[in-house]
Design a protein around this motif. Structure first.
Motif, PDB file in Angstrom:
ATOM      1  N   SER A   1       1.003  -1.079  -0.051  1.00  0.00           N
ATOM      2  CA  SER A   1       0.115  -0.262   0.083  1.00  0.00           C
ATOM      3  C   SER A   1       1.092   1.157  -0.026  1.00  0.00           C
ATOM      4  O   SER A   1       2.088   1.350   0.518  1.00  0.00           O
ATOM      5  CB  SER A   1      -0.887   0.079   1.295  1.00  0.00           C
ATOM      6  N   PHE A   2       0.341   2.319  -0.348  1.00  0.00           N
ATOM      7  CA  PHE A   2       1.056   3.608  -0.403  1.00  0.00           C
ATOM      8  C   PHE A   2       0.183   4.754  -0.560  1.00  0.00           C
ATOM      9  O   PHE A   2      -0.791   4.736  -1.097  1.00  0.00           O
ATOM     10  CB  PHE A   2       2.160   3.470  -1.465  1.00  0.00           C
ATOM     11  N   GLY A   3       0.787   5.910   0.015  1.00  0.00           N
ATOM     12  CA  GLY A   3      -0.049   7.094  -0.248  1.00  0.00           C
ATOM     13  C   GLY A   3       0.830   8.078  -1.000  1.00  0.00           C
ATOM     14  O   GLY A   3       1.809   7.541  -1.776  1.00  0.00           O
ATOM     15  N   THR A   4       0.793   9.364  -0.662  1.00  0.00           N
ATOM     16  CA  THR A   4       1.568  10.437  -1.702  1.00  0.00           C
ATOM     17  C   THR A   4       2.761  10.376  -1.016  1.00  0.00           C
ATOM     18  O   THR A   4       3.753  10.528  -2.078  1.00  0.00           O
ATOM     19  CB  THR A   4       1.111  11.726  -1.346  1.00  0.00           C
ATOM     20  N   PHE A   5       3.289  10.246  -0.046  1.00  0.00           N
ATOM     21  CA  PHE A   5       4.783  10.241   0.311  1.00  0.00           C
ATOM     22  C   PHE A   5       5.183   9.045   1.346  1.00  0.00           C
ATOM     23  O   PHE A   5       6.337   8.999   1.904  1.00  0.00           O
ATOM     24  CB  PHE A   5       5.248  11.542   0.884  1.00  0.00           C
ATOM     25  N   ARG A   6       4.264   8.102   1.381  1.00  0.00           N
ATOM     26  CA  ARG A   6       4.603   7.024   2.397  1.00  0.00           C
ATOM     27  C   ARG A   6       4.114   5.617   1.613  1.00  0.00           C
ATOM     28  O   ARG A   6       3.274   5.842   0.922  1.00  0.00           O
ATOM     29  CB  ARG A   6       3.870   7.185   3.737  1.00  0.00           C
ATOM     30  N   ARG A   7       4.760   4.721   2.087  1.00  0.00           N
ATOM     31  CA  ARG A   7       4.528   3.404   1.337  1.00  0.00           C
ATOM     32  C   ARG A   7       4.755   2.397   2.267  1.00  0.00           C
ATOM     33  O   ARG A   7       5.416   2.388   3.380  1.00  0.00           O
ATOM     34  CB  ARG A   7       5.561   3.156   0.116  1.00  0.00           C
ATOM     35  N   CYS A   8       4.032   1.191   2.286  1.00  0.00           N
ATOM     36  CA  CYS A   8       4.226   0.040   3.036  1.00  0.00           C
ATOM     37  C   CYS A   8       4.487  -1.393   2.427  1.00  0.00           C
ATOM     38  O   CYS A   8       3.766  -1.516   1.238  1.00  0.00           O
ATOM     39  CB  CYS A   8       3.068  -0.230   3.923  1.00  0.00           C
ATOM     40  N   SER A   9       5.379  -1.951   2.787  1.00  0.00           N
ATOM     41  CA  SER A   9       5.838  -3.195   2.092  1.00  0.00           C
ATOM     42  C   SER A   9       6.212  -3.153   0.555  1.00  0.00           C
ATOM     43  O   SER A   9       5.257  -3.291  -0.316  1.00  0.00           O
ATOM     44  CB  SER A   9       4.713  -4.434   2.064  1.00  0.00           C
ATOM     45  N   TYR A  10       7.395  -2.437   0.289  1.00  0.00           N
ATOM     46  CA  TYR A  10       7.879  -1.957  -1.061  1.00  0.00           C
ATOM     47  C   TYR A  10       8.983  -2.900  -1.361  1.00  0.00           C
ATOM     48  O   TYR A  10       9.916  -3.210  -0.551  1.00  0.00           O
ATOM     49  CB  TYR A  10       8.274  -0.674  -0.916  1.00  0.00           C
TER      50      TYR A  10
END
Length: 144
Positions: free
Chosen positions: A43-52
């Motif tokens: 998952s990700f947003g504008t300037f953060r991400r998870c499990s990349y």
């Protein structure tokens, strides 16, 4: 304490603060887009991400980092459109928060908010909400 706001103004101030807080929380959370990659949920947003995914040069493979984090720099955000979204959404949240905090101060300080100031604040809120709505509509094509 004396207030320059009517009952409707106090309700507006409270709802403005709740709306600004919800917008800021949504801006900072990395759950705008959900999906999977390498059999892991991402998952990700504008300037953060998870499990990349990250390239491991020592093993010459791609591994999944299973934690949330920010991009290393503003230039590390994947595209120019994504950077623009980050700036415009942050600006919209900032405007909403500014108006909401001013309105809450108006609940405590006499003669802080006049009819003209209330109208200007409403216009700023409209502009901040427009920034947020425009970016949500603009981002919807990415999830297709």
């Amino acid at each position: 304490m004396a207030s320059s706001l009517t009952c409707a103004g106090v309700v507006w101030a409270f709802l403005s603060f709740l709306c600004a807080a919800a917008s800021c929380v949504g801006f900072f959370m990395p759950y705008w887009l959900l999906g999977s990659q390498l059999e892991k949920s991402v998952s990700f947003g504008t300037f953060r991400r998870c499990s990349y995914p990250v390239r491991d040069e020592s093993r010459q493979t791609t591994v999944m980092v299973e934690q949330c984090g920010r991009y290393a720099s503003f230039q590390a955000i994947p595209s120019a459109e994504w950077r623009i979204c980050t700036v415009v959404t942050g600006l919209g949240c900032g405007l909403l928060l500014l108006v909401a905090l001013t309105a809450l101060m108006g609940c405590c300080v006499s003669e802080l908010i006049s009819r003209t100031v209330g109208r200007v604040a409403g216009g700023i809120q409209f502009l901040g909400g427009k920034c947020l709505c425009k970016e949500e509509v603009g981002m919807s094509w990415l999830s297709v």
